[in-house]
Write a protein that holds these residues in place. Structure first.
Motif, PDB file in Angstrom:
ATOM      1  N   LYS A 214       0.650  -1.200   0.167  1.00  0.00           N
ATOM      2  CA  LYS A 214      -0.027   0.061  -0.040  1.00  0.00           C
ATOM      3  C   LYS A 214       0.857   1.111  -0.046  1.00  0.00           C
ATOM      4  CE  LYS A 214      -3.891   2.263   2.150  1.00  0.00           C
ATOM      5  NZ  LYS A 214      -4.749   2.097   3.353  1.00  0.00           N
ATOM      6  N   PHE A 215       1.772   1.307   0.843  1.00  0.00           N
ATOM      7  CA  PHE A 215       2.790   2.380   0.818  1.00  0.00           C
ATOM      8  C   PHE A 215       3.961   2.541   0.011  1.00  0.00           C
ATOM      9  CE2 PHE A 215       0.419   1.829   4.976  1.00  0.00           C
ATOM     10  CZ  PHE A 215      -0.320   2.956   4.814  1.00  0.00           C
ATOM     11  N   ASN A 216       3.906   1.798  -0.878  1.00  0.00           N
ATOM     12  CA  ASN A 216       5.051   1.816  -1.881  1.00  0.00           C
ATOM     13  C   ASN A 216       4.986   3.197  -2.956  1.00  0.00           C
ATOM     14  OD1 ASN A 216       7.244   0.751  -3.511  1.00  0.00           O
ATOM     15  ND2 ASN A 216       6.132  -0.625  -4.592  1.00  0.00           N
ATOM     16  N   HIS A 217       5.912   3.568  -3.394  1.00  0.00           N
ATOM     17  CA  HIS A 217       6.001   5.022  -4.190  1.00  0.00           C
ATOM     18  C   HIS A 217       5.463   4.659  -5.784  1.00  0.00           C
ATOM     19  CE1 HIS A 217       6.872   9.137  -4.748  1.00  0.00           C
ATOM     20  NE2 HIS A 217       7.732   8.895  -5.601  1.00  0.00           N
ATOM     21  N   MET A 218       4.545   5.307  -6.043  1.00  0.00           N
ATOM     22  CA  MET A 218       3.897   4.805  -7.297  1.00  0.00           C
ATOM     23  C   MET A 218       4.655   5.418  -8.713  1.00  0.00           C
ATOM     24  SD  MET A 218       1.424   2.816  -7.149  1.00  0.00           S
ATOM     25  CE  MET A 218       2.311   1.889  -6.215  1.00  0.00           C
ATOM     26  N   THR A 219       5.141   6.609  -8.486  1.00  0.00           N
ATOM     27  CA  THR A 219       5.745   7.514  -9.385  1.00  0.00           C
ATOM     28  C   THR A 219       6.437   6.705 -10.599  1.00  0.00           C
ATOM     29  OG1 THR A 219       5.433   9.511  -8.376  1.00  0.00           O
ATOM     30  CG2 THR A 219       6.721   9.639 -10.154  1.00  0.00           C
ATOM     31  N   PRO A 220       7.773   6.009  -9.964  1.00  0.00           N
ATOM     32  CA  PRO A 220       8.400   5.203 -10.812  1.00  0.00           C
ATOM     33  C   PRO A 220       7.679   3.967 -11.423  1.00  0.00           C
ATOM     34  CG  PRO A 220       9.581   5.316  -8.327  1.00  0.00           C
ATOM     35  CD  PRO A 220       8.230   5.983  -8.708  1.00  0.00           C
ATOM     36  N   LEU A 221       6.565   3.313 -10.989  1.00  0.00           N
ATOM     37  CA  LEU A 221       6.033   2.369 -11.708  1.00  0.00           C
ATOM     38  C   LEU A 221       5.210   2.981 -12.693  1.00  0.00           C
ATOM     39  CD1 LEU A 221       4.825  -0.654 -11.602  1.00  0.00           C
ATOM     40  CD2 LEU A 221       3.102   0.061 -10.102  1.00  0.00           C
TER      41      LEU A 221
END
Length: 110
Positions: free
Chosen positions: A49-56
């Motif tokens: 849930k708290f993973n950074h989304m921008t790089p993905l």
């Protein structure tokens, strides 16, 4: 693979539907849509849930919601000038000083 197709067909298509009407809104009004896109990416790629989304999102070539809105407006402007368009878009074109411009929110996007 099935999850990705389902999410893209049900969620991402809804994010793009009529999003050109949201041009010019403040970021806090568009933020809920960005959170939905982030949740869709988390579901597809099974991330915490708290993973950074921008790089993905960048690695998958998904534009952020604000950029999707801007892209759609600019594509409508380009198509109204260079391609076959519906009559309601043709009516929005005007000539000004010998140059053709599109009379919409396009000037805000550029």
């Amino acid at each position: 693979m099935a999850t990705q197709l389902l999410v893209q067909s049900l969620v991402i298509s809804r994010l793009d539907y009529c999003n050109s009407l949201l041009v010019g809104l403040p970021l806090q009004a568009v933020r809920p849509l960005q959170l939905i896109q982030n949740a869709a990416a988390q579901l597809i790629f099974n991330l915490p849930k708290f993973n950074h989304m921008t790089p993905l999102l960048r690695s998958r070539h998904w534009l952020p919601v604000v950029a999707r809105i801007r892209f759609k407006i600019l594509m409508l402007a380009y198509n109204s000038k260079n391609g076959p368009v519906p009559p309601y878009l043709m009516a929005m074109r005007i000539l000004q000083g010998g140059k053709e411009i599109v009379k919409t929110f396009v000037l805000e996007c550029i």
